[in-house]
Design a protein around this motif. Sequence first.
Motif, mmCIF file in Angstrom:
data_model
loop_
_atom_site.group_PDB
_atom_site.id
_atom_site.type_symbol
_atom_site.label_atom_id
_atom_site.label_comp_id
_atom_site.label_asym_id
_atom_site.label_seq_id
_atom_site.Cartn_x
_atom_site.Cartn_y
_atom_site.Cartn_z
ATOM 1 N N ASN A 1 -4.272 7.621 -0.854
ATOM 2 C CA ASN A 1 -5.212 6.567 -1.741
ATOM 3 C C ASN A 1 -6.448 7.216 -1.774
ATOM 4 N N MET A 2 -7.091 7.371 -0.619
ATOM 5 C CA MET A 2 -8.615 8.081 -0.933
ATOM 6 C C MET A 2 -8.580 9.200 -1.682
ATOM 7 N N ARG A 3 -7.595 9.929 -1.817
ATOM 8 C CA ARG A 3 -7.499 11.335 -2.287
ATOM 9 C C ARG A 3 -7.705 11.122 -3.789
ATOM 10 N N ARG A 4 -6.951 10.321 -4.234
ATOM 11 C CA ARG A 4 -6.880 10.149 -5.665
ATOM 12 C C ARG A 4 -8.518 9.605 -6.445
ATOM 13 N N ARG A 5 -9.325 9.168 -5.458
ATOM 14 C CA ARG A 5 -10.564 9.159 -6.128
ATOM 15 C C ARG A 5 -11.232 10.449 -6.194
ATOM 16 N N GLY A 6 -11.191 11.298 -5.482
ATOM 17 C CA GLY A 6 -11.600 12.432 -5.394
ATOM 18 C C GLY A 6 -11.050 13.430 -6.610
ATOM 19 N N ALA B 1 0.882 -1.326 -0.075
ATOM 20 C CA ALA B 1 0.195 0.200 0.045
ATOM 21 C C ALA B 1 0.816 1.257 -0.263
ATOM 22 N N THR B 2 1.917 1.131 1.009
ATOM 23 C CA THR B 2 2.734 2.337 0.774
ATOM 24 C C THR B 2 3.552 2.689 -0.581
ATOM 25 N N PHE C 1 2.443 6.593 9.562
ATOM 26 C CA PHE C 1 2.597 6.818 8.097
ATOM 27 C C PHE C 1 1.650 6.298 7.285
ATOM 28 N N LEU C 2 0.979 5.078 7.986
ATOM 29 C CA LEU C 2 0.040 4.408 7.227
ATOM 30 C C LEU C 2 -1.403 5.380 7.076
ATOM 31 N N ARG C 3 -1.701 6.182 8.033
ATOM 32 C CA ARG C 3 -2.621 7.083 7.856
ATOM 33 C C ARG C 3 -2.464 7.904 6.567
ATOM 34 N N GLU C 4 -1.161 8.508 6.363
ATOM 35 C CA GLU C 4 -1.012 9.373 5.321
ATOM 36 C C GLU C 4 -1.054 8.348 3.938
#
Length: 448
Positions: A302-307, A223-224, A294-297
């Motif tokens: 990841n979620m920001r890419r959808r928006g 994921a990172t 760091f996993l929160r970022e």
Amino acid sequence: MALKITVIGTGYLGATHAAAMAELGFEVLGLDVVPEKIKMLSTGQVPMYEPGLEELLRKHVAGIEGSSGRLRFTTDFAEAADFGDVHFVCVNTPQKHGEYACDMSYVDSAVESLAEHLSKPALVVGKSTVPVGSAERLAARIDELAPARGEVELAWNPEFLREGFAVHDTLHPDRIVVGVRGERAERLLREVYAGPISEGSPFVVTDFPTAELVKTSANSFLATKISFINAMAEVCEAAGGDVVKLAEALGYDERIGPKFLRAGIGFGGGCLPKDIRAFMARAGELGADQALTFLREVDSINMRRRGHMVELAREAVDGDSSFLGKRVAVLGATFKPDSDDVRDSPALNVAGQIHLQGGQVTVYDPKGMENAKLLFPTLRYAESALEAVRGADVVLHLTEWREFRELDPAALGEAAARRLILDGRNALDAERWRAAGWTYRAMGRPLF
């Protein structure tokens, strides 16, 4: 005497594992608490799409003409306990509602329901992805409940299946990790996996906590890496760079490698997002929360890419605050190709957001249509890519199916209202689409 194997839970992981164990030559009994699922599997049908799985099932399910007969299914825990020497627990561990933490209720129920019937020596093997520390607790619970107390051991053997390659990954694993407490458990698991071991699959023996940490650590690293290249795509867009060429250059560094450096709308599915969140939650419980901040970022990127894809689509159709009156074609519904899995699918998430903002969204996917309709019944669905694109003001490529890479841009151009495509996976041949008269735009890349 040859080992007999049971598989508790016959979803994606369990059905694949049961069929693979039969392929390796064992007598196998699969168990599930859902009678409809057992009825389907008993006829050689699978409730999900996974390349090669249905063929493998039909090769071994008892009662099917020409099968080996080595694989049967039941809903009876007592029957499973009496049948098996090695019991694999393959049930789901979803994210808790409203929390990051893992829901262990299915694992706990499966282990307890099996343990109370274990009246002979047996090995229970967890394959589900669980919070570190779960195996220790479950081992104690088995010792409390099993009539054959002291003769029933627990081991942890995490799965590393990739959707679309699950059959191959089970029969030819790139590594086999087993968390054990004694020589007997290790010996039995070496016997179970004798075939893959003889082919060269590494066999790694660890303690319980390490075995539990391997899968969540691997998913967190993956994921990172994906979120890293997506963060670089954001920088490339701001600076005028090309993330595809950046990724190519990075990939030649042997310390980094080229895999999973394709920028796009991010990862999804039933494992990666919930596993990294559960990992963060468990680290907090252990007092090690700072180790994984760091996993929160990673999750946020990841979620920001959808928006961001929604914003790109709005700009492309000259929308101000909505998509009202705009026709949007979405190619892809599943979270990845070669699967019908739409859980936490970035493609469907983007389609849904555009629909909520007034867009007339039509979706096409080679395998995920029925599952997509269950989650988003208000979207429109087409029977082909050409039908989805007909009359569209913009086309969004959101799942990298081979079928989409092989589409004829000229033919699609005749059907679309505007030849405008946004490649959310950076997987299409930009020059080929531009040569057919399309305006091609991709995340993290210059317009021309």
